[in-house]
Design an enzyme around this catalytic site. Structure first.
Site, PDB file in Angstrom:
ATOM      1  N   HIS A  45     -20.276 -40.694 -31.439  1.00 25.62           N
ATOM      2  CA  HIS A  45     -19.469 -41.711 -30.448  1.00 25.62           C
ATOM      3  C   HIS A  45     -20.356 -42.149 -29.789  1.00 25.62           C
ATOM      4  O   HIS A  45     -20.297 -43.397 -29.163  1.00 25.62           O
ATOM      5  CB  HIS A  45     -18.428 -40.948 -29.500  1.00 25.62           C
ATOM      6  CG  HIS A  45     -17.462 -40.037 -30.076  1.00 25.62           C
ATOM      7  ND1 HIS A  45     -17.448 -38.610 -30.592  1.00 25.62           N
ATOM      8  CD2 HIS A  45     -16.236 -40.337 -30.675  1.00 25.62           C
ATOM      9  CE1 HIS A  45     -16.330 -38.325 -30.936  1.00 25.62           C
ATOM     10  NE2 HIS A  45     -15.586 -39.300 -31.298  1.00 25.62           N
ATOM     11  N   SER A  63     -18.609 -35.030 -36.819  1.00 24.17           N
ATOM     12  CA  SER A  63     -17.166 -35.058 -36.522  1.00 24.17           C
ATOM     13  C   SER A  63     -16.771 -34.084 -35.140  1.00 24.17           C
ATOM     14  O   SER A  63     -17.130 -32.985 -35.341  1.00 24.17           O
ATOM     15  CB  SER A  63     -16.484 -34.650 -37.780  1.00 24.17           C
ATOM     16  OG  SER A  63     -14.962 -34.341 -37.444  1.00 24.17           O
TER      17      SER A  63
END
Ligand code: PAF
Length: 307
Positions: free
Chosen positions: A55, A205
């Site tokens: 991210h 993830s």
């Protein structure tokens, strides 16, 4: 007409030096109107929180392209199917805020479910992107991409960004968003950001956190299998045979494969003239469903793979 409460009438700093966290739509709209009025280019990074280096790479990419970086943090119930991990999805708000500040995010939009879906999910208008959202994850998770497309359309409408960054790990999601933007003539540049991997190759993830220590040790086999498959296919091994061996390798490594497919880069079927293709995999390992993908150059004699 949108009512702006007194607090939103306050001028926002011309020069944003620390992150603003906004939870409601009027506040977000007011703040961004100020930025837009100043001619700033705005980038959006949509997230569901529980942030990791993948991210942060999106935020850094947004930072390079825009003057104002807006991240959204919203665990979107519409994109979770029955029996999926909506309730257990990790909520780590304070840690996410700290990481976003560190990465150079200017505005965090973190609405509640009732802020985005005031009439409930059943009454909500939905956005459906045909074809590209079908099969692969769309096949295993019916309605998932309608949920993604709906919330991303809302975020695009609320933020009205010049650009938005999405990870290439969610390859099909990225393709769905590109099609949505193209079909709806939205003036938003979609930037795909390369997968960030752990040292052992596992794609980062939020769902990696569900793995036990033993499962985490097995997890890199997903990427290893994709690399072996890529090498076999680029050497000219028949595609069906290579995919079959890849499935077997995943079972041997302790995964239960959901799909393992070769598609062209638009997610269409591979044919004799395809050169640029992508291997896409989803597989269950313990409580986690992991996805990954890898580009493949097809040799000229490659045969089409059915899917
Ligand atoms: O990739 C995600 O985290 C989500 O699907 C997204 C794009 C934030 C929409 O909820």
């Amino acid at each position: 007409m949108v009512f702006l409460g007194e607090s939103y009438r306050k001028p926002v700093n011309d020069d944003i030096t620390s992150m603003h966290t906004l939870r409601d739509i009027p506040g977000l709209r007011y703040t961004l109107r100020e930025q837009r009025r100043q001619g700033q280019r705005i980038a959006l990074v949509p997230t569901m929180g529980n942030l990791h280096a993948g991210h942060l790479a999106l935020v850094k990419s947004a930072r390079k392209h825009a003057d104002v970086v807006v991240a959204s943090l919203f665990v979107n119930p519409m994109q979770f199917g029955p029996g999926e991990d909506l309730d257990g999805y990790p909520r780590t708000f304070e840690a996410d805020q700290a990481q976003l500040i560190e990465a150079g995010c200017d505005i965090l939009f973190a609405p509640t479910v009732s802020e985005l879906y005031p009439n409930g999910l059943d009454a909500q208008t939905r956005v459906h992107v045909p074809v590209v959202g079908e099969g692969l994850c769309g096949g295993s998770r019916p309605g998932h991409f309608d949920g993604v497309s709906t919330v991303v359309s809302m975020l695009f409408n609320l933020v009205q960004p010049d650009m938005a960054c999405f990870g290439e790990k969610d390859y099909q999601q990225l393709a769905v968003i590109r099609k949505l933007v193209s079909d709806l003539h939205l003036p938003i540049e979609i930037i795909g950001v390369p997968i960030v991997r752990a040292e052992d190759g596992l794609a980062l993830s939020s769902r990696n956190g569900y793995l036990s220590r033993e499962e985490r040790a097995k997890a890199p086999a997903l990427y290893r299998t994709l690399r072996e498959l890529r090498d076999a296919i680029s050497r000219g091994e028949p595609i069906e045979q290579a995919l079959h061996q890849g499935q077997a390798a995943l079972y041997d490594a302790g995964f239960t494969p959901d799909y393992l497919e070769l598609r062209d880069t638009t997610l269409g079927a591979v044919n004799d003239s395809t050169r640029d293709a992508v291997l896409l995999a989803a597989a269950h390992l313990g409580p986690a469903r992991l996805i990954d993908n890898l580009s493949v150059q097809l040799p000229s004699a490659a045969r089409s793979a059915s899917h």
